[in-house]
Design an enzyme around this catalytic site. Sequence first.
Site, mmCIF file in Angstrom:
data_model
loop_
_atom_site.group_PDB
_atom_site.id
_atom_site.type_symbol
_atom_site.label_atom_id
_atom_site.label_comp_id
_atom_site.label_asym_id
_atom_site.label_seq_id
_atom_site.Cartn_x
_atom_site.Cartn_y
_atom_site.Cartn_z
ATOM 1 N N ARG A 1 0.839 -1.193 0.000
ATOM 2 C CA ARG A 1 0.000 0.000 0.000
ATOM 3 C C ARG A 1 0.877 1.248 0.000
ATOM 4 O O ARG A 1 1.855 1.329 0.737
ATOM 5 C CB ARG A 1 -0.928 0.001 1.235
ATOM 6 C CG ARG A 1 -2.113 -0.950 1.092
ATOM 7 C CD ARG A 1 -3.117 -0.420 0.094
ATOM 8 N NE ARG A 1 -4.262 -1.288 -0.132
ATOM 9 C CZ ARG A 1 -4.368 -2.103 -1.173
ATOM 10 N NH1 ARG A 1 -3.401 -2.191 -2.059
ATOM 11 N NH2 ARG A 1 -5.450 -2.838 -1.343
ATOM 12 N N HIS B 1 0.680 0.839 -10.281
ATOM 13 C CA HIS B 1 -0.240 0.024 -9.478
ATOM 14 C C HIS B 1 -0.917 -1.054 -10.330
ATOM 15 O O HIS B 1 -2.130 -1.248 -10.285
ATOM 16 C CB HIS B 1 -1.299 0.892 -8.784
ATOM 17 C CG HIS B 1 -1.876 0.240 -7.556
ATOM 18 N ND1 HIS B 1 -2.350 0.944 -6.482
ATOM 19 C CD2 HIS B 1 -2.042 -1.069 -7.236
ATOM 20 C CE1 HIS B 1 -2.800 0.103 -5.551
ATOM 21 N NE2 HIS B 1 -2.624 -1.135 -5.993
#
Length: 319
Positions: free
Chosen positions: A234, A282
């Site tokens: 994250r 991502h």
Amino acid sequence: MSAHPPVLVDIKFNPEGVARVLKTAFADRGSINLAYPADRTRDLSVAEYALLWKPDADLFKRAPNLKVIFSGGAGVDHIIGLGGLPEIPIVRFVDRSLTTRMSEWVVMQCLMHLRGQYAHDISQRRREWAKLIAPEAAEVTVGVMGLGVLGQDAVAKLKVMGFNVVGWSRTRKQIDGVETFDARELNGFLARTDILVGLLPLTPDTTGFYDSGLFKKLRRDGALGRPIFINAGRGQSQVESDIVSAIRSGILGGASLDVFEVEPLASDSPLWELENVFITPHDAAVSEETALFRHVETQIARFERGEPLQFVIDRAAGY
């Protein structure tokens, strides 16, 4: 009219892919897709199951009769902090394909740093024949932080490539043939680690976790010379200004980042141009919609047969 209430879907990624798969998903009950203009004003009190990724803030007020919440990805931090979150099971997405894709990315990044790929790329663009002598994988210790489904698969595949692998998690995990560390042994784990791989979930404890203080504790006398930081967990777990300064000052020898504090990464971020830094947008392990909906159908069927749900998160731990 179906006897089963429709599944509520509020997913803020790939609307075209979600719409395509929804045409054939949940055939026995149908769905309410909040991405459709026609569905946005529908009565959500009929819904018993919700599949969510970054849902609307008022969702739980509008859907008061939910029995199970399904996350649209491996993480659940986008749901945990929401107001009005009911005390019902939250199931995260676990899928062979997602796990395999993540391990591919982790192994690729470790190998690129091991073999000096960044330097090779520069030499190629300059048309220079510049040989590098790299250490063997067995001379390098990869420390994997986060030993859930994704972390354990990455550990197994890094071992196949010949790396020495150690693992860290808040509470100790037993993995055959791998030395593991727990929260109290963080410094010992870091001191052994040449390449740090972050696969931690986002919790209050892991917010801003990868910072300059942590980078300074990584092994400095290993075969790579300077430690490497790799993060696909994250973005809010890392302090990006500390990554930049650690690379500029030589505390870190490089990095591979798939996640960022704010996404997309700003075009003026210094991370784009730093030496020996690999940036991916991502997409290390993207949730594949067909597999995601199949997973939800399987779990609903288990639940309605009275069997326990799989992959239910621990609310207190946050993952």
